[in-house]
Enzyme design. Sequence first.
Site, short mmCIF file in Angstrom:
data_model
loop_
_atom_site.label_atom_id
_atom_site.label_comp_id
_atom_site.label_asym_id
_atom_site.label_seq_id
_atom_site.Cartn_x
_atom_site.Cartn_y
_atom_site.Cartn_z
N SER A 26 0.81 -1.22 0.00
CA SER A 26 0.00 0.00 0.00
C SER A 26 0.83 1.27 0.00
CB SER A 26 -0.93 0.00 1.22
OG SER A 26 -0.18 -0.13 2.42
N GLY A 63 -1.84 -4.31 0.93
CA GLY A 63 -1.94 -5.52 1.75
C GLY A 63 -1.01 -6.64 1.34
N ASN A 92 3.89 -5.60 5.65
CA ASN A 92 2.72 -6.39 6.02
C ASN A 92 3.11 -7.73 6.62
OD1 ASN A 92 0.51 -4.64 5.27
ND2 ASN A 92 1.13 -4.97 3.15
N ASP A 176 -5.09 6.45 10.09
CA ASP A 176 -4.75 5.12 10.59
C ASP A 176 -3.34 5.05 11.18
OD1 ASP A 176 -3.11 5.15 8.34
OD2 ASP A 176 -4.26 3.61 7.27
N HIS A 179 -0.46 4.73 6.98
CA HIS A 179 -0.25 5.14 5.59
C HIS A 179 0.05 6.62 5.49
CE1 HIS A 179 -2.72 1.44 5.27
NE2 HIS A 179 -1.83 1.19 4.32
#
Length: 203
Positions: A26, A63, A92, A176, A179
């Site tokens: 991402s 992801g 991830n 979040d 990011h």
Amino acid sequence: MLLAGAGAGAFAAAARPATILVVGDSLSAEYGIARGSGWVALLGERLAREKIAASVVNASISGDTTSGGRSRLPALLQQHRPTHVVIELGGNDALRGLPLAMTRENLVQMTRAARAAGAQVVIVGMQVPPNYGRRYGDDFAALFGSVAKAEQAALVPFLLAGVADAAEADTLFQADRIHPTAQAHPRMLANVWPVLAPLLKQR
């Protein structure tokens, strides 16, 4: 001058137009930001400004893990025949608590596959927050450099340098806290460019 150990495949790569394949997650797939504002898109713009004849293929998926990238890479290499492969994966893996040995092996195999296809490789390093524990964090951060050294690949030590460790870090991340915002992506490109650009100019 080609990377040491690059072999005949790198000479073959010099005979075709430069294509940069970015295989990432991402952080490279423009998650949560406007299309065209991520560091990979900015890379394309920088190449045009610098009059470097190279195209960019962004094969990043939000992801994705190193296992996912490893499984996708052979088809991507066959389809795009890149001269340069930027591997931006691993974050991830850490978020999912996957074994470091698995992450390392996947990065090794991706690097070897890309080099066997005639591409030069840039491995993009990542770090995890302190709450993961100092030992895990240190080992995770170090594995990118150790793979790059062992496999004679180029290394971007930390994609989020100047972002995650910036005084104004709170303003450089989305809600979040994982990011980066669009404002952070020029800094991310600034971390990649000094490593990638010399490889392009060697051709």
